[in-house]
Scaffold this active site. Structure first.
Site, PDB file in Angstrom:
ATOM      1  CD  GLU A   1      49.394  43.359  51.600  1.00 31.72           C
ATOM      2  OE1 GLU A   1      49.104  42.872  50.503  1.00 31.72           O
ATOM      3  OE2 GLU A   1      50.373  42.990  52.257  1.00 31.72           O
TER       4      GLU A   1
ATOM      5  CD  GLU B   1      50.147  40.158  55.454  1.00 31.26           C
ATOM      6  OE1 GLU B   1      50.795  40.009  54.397  1.00 31.26           O
ATOM      7  OE2 GLU B   1      48.915  40.262  55.473  1.00 31.26           O
TER       8      GLU B   1
ATOM      9  CE1 TYR C   1      54.026  40.464  52.842  1.00 33.36           C
ATOM     10  CE2 TYR C   1      55.145  38.370  53.218  1.00 33.36           C
ATOM     11  CZ  TYR C   1      54.018  39.159  53.319  1.00 33.36           C
ATOM     12  OH  TYR C   1      52.894  38.656  53.909  1.00 33.36           O
TER      13      TYR C   1
ATOM     14  CG  ASN D   1      50.780  43.672  55.662  1.00 35.83           C
ATOM     15  OD1 ASN D   1      50.776  43.723  56.887  1.00 35.83           O
ATOM     16  ND2 ASN D   1      49.701  43.347  54.963  1.00 35.83           N
TER      17      ASN D   1
ATOM     18  CG  HIS E   1      43.406  39.882  54.148  1.00 37.73           C
ATOM     19  ND1 HIS E   1      44.413  39.969  55.082  1.00 37.73           N
ATOM     20  CD2 HIS E   1      44.002  39.525  52.993  1.00 37.73           C
ATOM     21  CE1 HIS E   1      45.579  39.667  54.511  1.00 37.73           C
ATOM     22  NE2 HIS E   1      45.351  39.391  53.243  1.00 37.73           N
TER      23      HIS E   1
ATOM     24  NE  ARG F   1      46.643  41.815  59.822  1.00 34.93           N
ATOM     25  CZ  ARG F   1      46.980  41.780  58.533  1.00 34.93           C
ATOM     26  NH1 ARG F   1      48.140  41.287  58.146  1.00 34.93           N
ATOM     27  NH2 ARG F   1      46.167  42.266  57.625  1.00 34.93           N
TER      28      ARG F   1
HETATM   29  C1  PNW Z   1      50.226  39.916  51.110  1.00 36.17           C
HETATM   30  N1  PNW Z   1      53.336  41.687  45.664  1.00 36.17           N
HETATM   31  O1  PNW Z   1      49.984  40.018  49.745  1.00 36.17           O
HETATM   32  C2  PNW Z   1      48.865  39.584  51.690  1.00 36.17           C
HETATM   33  O2  PNW Z   1      48.408  40.443  52.701  1.00 36.17           O
HETATM   34  C3  PNW Z   1      48.704  38.149  52.057  1.00 36.17           C
HETATM   35  O3  PNW Z   1      47.345  37.811  51.997  1.00 36.17           O
HETATM   36  C4  PNW Z   1      49.576  37.285  51.185  1.00 36.17           C
HETATM   37  O4  PNW Z   1      49.349  35.913  51.353  1.00 36.17           O
HETATM   38  C5  PNW Z   1      51.027  37.645  51.510  1.00 36.17           C
HETATM   39  O5  PNW Z   1      51.260  39.029  51.323  1.00 36.17           O
HETATM   40  C6  PNW Z   1      52.054  36.882  50.718  1.00 36.17           C
HETATM   41  O6  PNW Z   1      51.963  37.177  49.343  1.00 36.17           O
HETATM   42  C7  PNW Z   1      50.887  40.427  48.798  1.00 36.17           C
HETATM   43  O7  PNW Z   1      53.087  41.283  44.520  1.00 36.17           O
HETATM   44  C8  PNW Z   1      50.640  40.017  47.499  1.00 36.17           C
HETATM   45  O8  PNW Z   1      54.300  42.473  45.910  1.00 36.17           O
HETATM   46  C9  PNW Z   1      51.442  40.433  46.474  1.00 36.17           C
HETATM   47  C10 PNW Z   1      52.508  41.262  46.736  1.00 36.17           C
HETATM   48  C11 PNW Z   1      52.762  41.699  48.035  1.00 36.17           C
HETATM   49  C12 PNW Z   1      51.941  41.266  49.075  1.00 36.17           C
END
Ligand code: PNW
Length: 491
Positions: free
Chosen positions: A176, A381, A317, A315, A126, A80
């Protein structure tokens, strides 16, 4: 372990790694590329943690064959990546020229992927808006102009990959939109850096602009999908959708206000985009919170927005515990914490404050999305940044046990969601193939499964890469005909 006893994903499951143009390419003035909003923003003192910018990044514009060889060595099914709007239409707009050199770069790139048996999974946007559009009319704030320009850019992209042989079957319009709207126009920590916080920015209104920008992002996505469906889908046979970000939300305790707060947090983080796109309306909680500040869709627009994604892209995390209270509208006027009532932490802390490991939350989120939106899910992601990895010597950084722990948990949740809960999941892209330019964190935060030595641009696989390669090798049925088990030590 006998192969049959291992639970399996779909045969056509797409696993791989994700990146984004501005975070890896560098070569910002090469082959006719125009400037993007991130060029100037990242070069402005004080905007990135370590002063880093995108001028070189991982030098992937020049080293793309090396990157693809690395992907090949990992045995991925898909990659991706995102196209840079500023390479394809340097000035950005619908009356501006298309740059053949930019197209040739991505065309060669896609050919190289296909030659190596890797499926291209393409994000159109992006976050690197052409600076020209921001200067000309305010970029994402200007509905009439930006929707038309994004659709035009999308069309140019569909056409170029059709022209070069119909090779892209998986499209994402936007990555995002929450981050674009909130971080770019609310908190002001991402380009273009607009905010009501006058310590951060001299321009912007955080109480109105993020909601307007989000509205225009949704429309830009929807009209690009309409175009694809009307003019390209029949010929190209691909799928197209959007990818959102959002993390699982758990009530801090079982009090009714905290249970409601957790749902409200999901409404604002995810429902803000997913509800209009999949269900046809903004979450009632947002209307209640914002009143007149929440823009409305006309009936005609809504007909285009509703159903405008062929799949559900996510995405994700981490997971947060949610308490009612506070006045941060971007969190639905709720408070997020990793600290449980008994004082313990939810999981292992990452380098960035917003991320802790909590795999049960990933499984719960997948179940929630599947039940609520009823679409096949592409995980686009998921990843982890090890604390202080940047200050370790390379050999130590390569032994990234906290990231391995993160992916062990994530893959276990993934397979359970599929085989035990019946969630239809089609892809898993780990963020990221390489350590790279981590936006406002610069190069201080490393998300890669491959270590990048920024002095030499040498790449070094970390333990997490090896873990994922092995795990997906064991959990996706192979197309290869069963060969007799070798008896000698020779491989
Ligand atoms: C994503 N938060 O961004 C993006 O899609 C990527 O480009 C980035 O490198 C990756 O996650 C890691 O950070 C985020 O603050 C940026 O919760 C900030 C947040 C979440 C995702």
């Amino acid at each position: 372990m006998a192969a049959q006893s291992v639970p399996q994903l779909r045969k056509d499951f797409l696993w791989g790694f994700a990146t984004a143009s501005f975070q890896i390419e560098g070569s910002l003035d090469t082959d006719g590329r125009g400037p993007s909003i991130w060029d100037g923003f990242s070069r402005t003192p004080g905007k990135t943690l370590d002063g880093g910018n995108g001028d070189v990044a991982t030098d992937s514009y020049r080293r793309y064959k090396e990157d693809i060889a690395l992907l090949k060595s990992y045995g991925v099914k898909a990659y991706r990546f995102s196209l840079s709007w500023s390479r394809i239409i340097p000035l950005g707009g619908r009356n501006d020229p298309v740059n053949e050199q930019g197209i040739a770069f991505y065309s060669n790139f896609i050919d190289e992927l296909i030659k190596n048996g890797i499926v291209p999974f393409v994000t159109l946007y992006h976050w690197d808006l052409p600076q020209g559009l921001h200067d000309r009319y305010g970029g994402w704030l200007n509905k009439e102009e930006v929707v038309a320009d994004f659709v035009n850019y999308s069309k140019a992209s569909f056409i170029c990959f059709e022209r070069f042989g119909d090779r892209v079957k998986h499209w994402l319009t936007l990555n995002e939109p929450w981050c674009v709207a909130v971080l770019g126009y609310g908190r002001g920590v991402f380009a273009p850096g607009r905010s009501s916080d006058r310590n951060r920015s001299t321009e912007g209104d955080s109480s109105t602009e993020p909601w307007i920008v989000a509205h225009n992002l949704i429309l830009s996505h929807a009209y690009a999908v309409k175009l694809y469906r009307e003019e390209f889908k029949a010929k190209q046979g691909g799928v197209i959708g959007i990818t959102l970000n959002g993390d699982w939300a758990i009530p801090y305790d079982d009090s009714p206000e905290n249970v409601a707060a957790a749902q409200a947090t999901l409404d604002v983080a995810i429902g803000w985009y997913a509800d209009p796109i999949y269900l046809g309306f903004y979450p009632p909680y947002m209307k209640q919170m914002l009143g007149e500040r929440l823009p409305e869709f006309t009936a005609e627009e809504l007909a285009v927005v509703k159903g405008s994604s062929d799949f559900y892209g996510q995405n994700t995390y981490t997971t947060n515990l949610i308490k009612a209270g506070g006045n941060d509208e971007f969190q639905g006027n709720n408070i997020q914490t990793f600290t449980r009532p008994d004082g313990t932490q939810l999981g292992t802390q990452a380098h960035c404050a917003w991320l802790q490991t909590y795999p049960e939350g990933f499984r719960a989120l997948l179940n929630y999305l599947w039940k609520r939106y009823k679409m096949p899910i592409y995980v686009t992601e998921n990843g982890f940044a090890v604390k202080n990895e940047n200050s370790l010597p390379i050999e130590k950084a390569q032994n990234d046990t906290d990231r391995v722990e993160y992916f062990e948990g994530a893959t276990e949740s993934l397979i359970k969601a599929v085989t035990e809960d019946g969630v239809d999941i089609r892809s898993y892209f780990a963020w990221s193939l390489l350590d790279n330019f981590e936006w406002a964190d610069g190069y201080d935060t490393r998300f890669g499964v491959t270590y990048v030595d920024y002095k030499t641009q040498q790449r070094y696989p970390k333990a997490s890469a090896k873990f994922l390669v092995k795990w997906f090798g064991e959990h996706i049925p192979s197309d290869k005909v069963e060969e007799p088990v070798p008896t000698s030590k020779e491989q």
